[in-house]
Design an enzyme around this catalytic site. Structure first.
Site, mmCIF file in Angstrom:
data_model
loop_
_atom_site.group_PDB
_atom_site.id
_atom_site.type_symbol
_atom_site.label_atom_id
_atom_site.label_comp_id
_atom_site.label_asym_id
_atom_site.label_seq_id
_atom_site.Cartn_x
_atom_site.Cartn_y
_atom_site.Cartn_z
ATOM 1 N N LYS A 112 0.815 -1.213 0.000
ATOM 2 C CA LYS A 112 0.000 0.000 0.000
ATOM 3 C C LYS A 112 0.855 1.273 0.000
ATOM 4 O O LYS A 112 0.379 2.328 -0.381
ATOM 5 C CB LYS A 112 -0.964 -0.027 1.179
ATOM 6 C CG LYS A 112 -1.995 -1.138 0.972
ATOM 7 C CD LYS A 112 -2.971 -1.244 2.077
ATOM 8 C CE LYS A 112 -4.030 -2.278 1.775
ATOM 9 N NZ LYS A 112 -3.546 -3.666 1.946
HETATM 10 C C1 LIG Z 1 -4.236 -4.728 1.467
HETATM 11 C C2 LIG Z 1 -3.445 -5.959 1.291
HETATM 12 C C3 LIG Z 1 -3.874 -6.968 0.426
HETATM 13 C C4 LIG Z 1 -5.166 -6.883 -0.338
HETATM 14 O O1 LIG Z 1 -5.163 -5.901 -1.346
HETATM 15 P P1 LIG Z 1 -6.531 -5.345 -1.938
HETATM 16 O O2 LIG Z 1 -6.150 -4.233 -2.821
HETATM 17 O O3 LIG Z 1 -7.339 -4.895 -0.760
HETATM 18 O O4 LIG Z 1 -7.191 -6.475 -2.645
HETATM 19 C C5 LIG Z 1 -3.059 -8.078 0.278
HETATM 20 N N1 LIG Z 1 -1.920 -8.210 0.977
HETATM 21 C C6 LIG Z 1 -1.482 -7.265 1.826
HETATM 22 C C7 LIG Z 1 -0.221 -7.488 2.588
HETATM 23 C C8 LIG Z 1 -2.227 -6.107 2.010
HETATM 24 O O5 LIG Z 1 -1.789 -5.170 2.852
#
Ligand SMILES: *Cc1c(COP(=O)(O)O)cnc(C)c1O
Length: 499
Positions: A112
């Protein structure tokens, strides 16, 4: 011409790109989408030899076209200047006969960071472009990783406040410690008594609370979202699909124009949706492999066309994917339905009132053309972590392991020999206990001790931001009921912390 975003639920509710970035979500609760997305094309030939930042400038300009080119350049530069520990931002490494796209070299060790490092810059730019004054209050619901990444991204950004709600007991010890020790004079963190879906629903309700929004507006304050429903989150994620593809071309693993598969550990459907956008924009993608854990709503949906959230919620070893309502799926429904806003609205109303909806056969057929859905239970995720380390010396985190295994399942099931890129969404040290136990069996030490033990045994380095976490001072210890989230927002909006 300035292109216009519209609400998935109503084509008459429109916004420019910069307005969409500022608002996060449309007034009717829909998500902002581009009606003419498939008319936009990225020429992959022209990406050869380009750096991550140069590719980012091209994609951002196409998707956010009312932003002036020089502003986009400045946003990209400021976002990625010294926040990432790798020059390439998102390196691609070979593991077995697949490729792993490492998205976790940012300030909080989760994917993110890639989008949340740039979102504050896009938002403050959009603010100036729209001649606004006052304060943007960013509300964020988190399943663990968004919260910290948003806090780091917005920390001390002039003209903003950042509020994060996380499910008490629903995040790992490391994730929690990362959030409650957050510094900055504009940061607010509150645990809620509920799970991620409760937090997300609560935040969405605050956004559509007219009375509250009016009151805030009277004081020159606007709410916005750092969740992946914001186009300013989604668009920067498209970049690494193109970037990793070009890396495979550079490594001569594929010829330019060849198709690839992407396997994505999925929760809110934001990451994988960016892959779908990349495909629409012209990236040669064969399948988008949607990987779930025991919360396998999306697996069922892709295989049957029925989305049904009425089921048990599982707490798993991949907590950032413990989600039953995947918000960004709404954008895919918009495109699959042939941009039929009222149909999307009906699906969403049905989801709200009954917890389920069923798409048409035509939509299902199209869905299956682009997506493959699989899910992996704990035992197999653990086994994948162990085997991948033993065979290749590569340490997967618990989320990435789910995607890696789903990709293997897909290959076995279909015999498809297309080149594969597995998106790695977190450093293994963000989930040290689960990763340690996958390799060496159950352990009683706390996560921080296991972090050190894991590093000693595997010789894989702990990222700097996680290394000194445990000695940091706790600055946020609020806990509230879901029905008190609004009060907390009001409290935070009035609070000025000392610098
Ligand atoms: C947020 C997250 C996901 C999922 O991603 P989305 O965009 O919500 O589908 C997968 N793995 C990790 C480590 C995350 O932080």
């Amino acid at each position: 011409m300035v292109q216009v975003y519209e609400s998935t639920r109503n084509s008459k509710i429109t916004a420019t790109a910069s307005e969409a970035v500022l608002k996060g979500i449309a007034d009717d609760g829909g998500l902002y989408v581009l009606r003419n997305l498939e008319e936009k094309k990225v020429q992959i030939n022209e990406l050869q030899g380009k750096s991550y930042k140069e590719i980012a400038e091209i994609i951002l300009k196409i998707m956010l076209n009312d932003f002036p080119q020089d502003k986009i350049k400045a946003c990209v530069k400021n976002a990625y200047r010294d926040k990432f520990s790798k020059e390439e931002i998102t390196p691609v490494v070979k593991v077995g006969d697949s490729y792993v796209l490492e998205l976790f070299h940012g300030p909080t060790s989760a994917f993110k960071d890639v989008a949340l490092s740039i979102l504050p810059h896009l938002m403050t730019t959009a603010y100036q472009m729209n001649n606004m004054e006052g304060e943007v209050i960013i509300l964020t619901a988190t399943s663990g990783d968004t919260g910290k990444a948003a806090l780091e991204g917005f920390k001390d950004v002039e003209g903003t406040k950042i509020l994060v709600f996380y499910p008490e007991g629903g995040v790992s010890q490391v994730q929690k410690t990362q959030m409650v020790t957050q510094e900055g004079n504009n940061t607010f963190v509150c645990a809620i008594k509920g799970n991620f879906d409760d937090a997300q629903t609560g935040v969405k309700e605050i956004f559509s609370n007219e009375k509250l929004n009016k009151e805030l507006k009277a004081k020159n304050r606007v709410l916005s979202s750092a969740n992946s429903i914001n186009v300013g989150r989604l668009v920067p994620q498209i970049v690494y699909y193109f970037y990793s593809y070009m890396k495979l071309v550079e490594k001569a693993a594929i010829n330019i124009g060849d198709k690839v598969n992407f396997a994505v550990p999925t929760g809110n459907f934001g990451n994988i949706l960016a892959g779908y956008y990349a495909k629409v924009l012209g990236l040669p993608v064969n399948k988008l492999i949607c990987a779930s854990n025991e919360n396998n709503v999306l697996y069922d949906f892709i295989n049957t066309g029925v989305y049904n959230r009425n089921r048990e919620f599982h707490k798993t070893i991949s907590p950032s994917m413990d989600i039953l309502v995947s918000s960004n799926l709404e954008r895919l429904l918009y495109y699959l339905s042939g941009k039929n806003n009222s149909m999307v609205r009906d699906f969403m109303e049905s989801l709200k009132s009954t917890g389920r909806y069923t798409i048409t056969d035509e939509m299902l057929k199209e869905l299956k053309e682009d997506f493959y859905g699989g899910f992996v239970e704990k035992e197999y995720a653990e086994k994948t972590i162990k085997e991948t380390f033993e065979k290749y010396g590569y340490l997967l985190d618990t989320h990435t392991a789910v995607a890696y295994k789903t990709m293997e399942d897909y290959r076995k099931e279909t015999g498809d020999g297309t080149a594969n890129i597995v998106l790695s969404t977190a450093s293994p040290y963000k989930f040290s206990k689960s990763v340690y136990e996958s390799l060496y069996g159950s352990a009683n030490e706390d996560e921080f001790e296991l972090m050190e033990n894991l590093s000693q045994k595997t010789k894989v380095k702990v990222p700097a931001n996680l290394n000194n976490l445990k000695n940091k001072e706790v600055k946020h210890s609020q806990v509230c009921n879901v029905n008190k989230m609004e009060e907390y927002v009001i409290f935070a909006s009035k609070t000025q912390k000392n610098k």
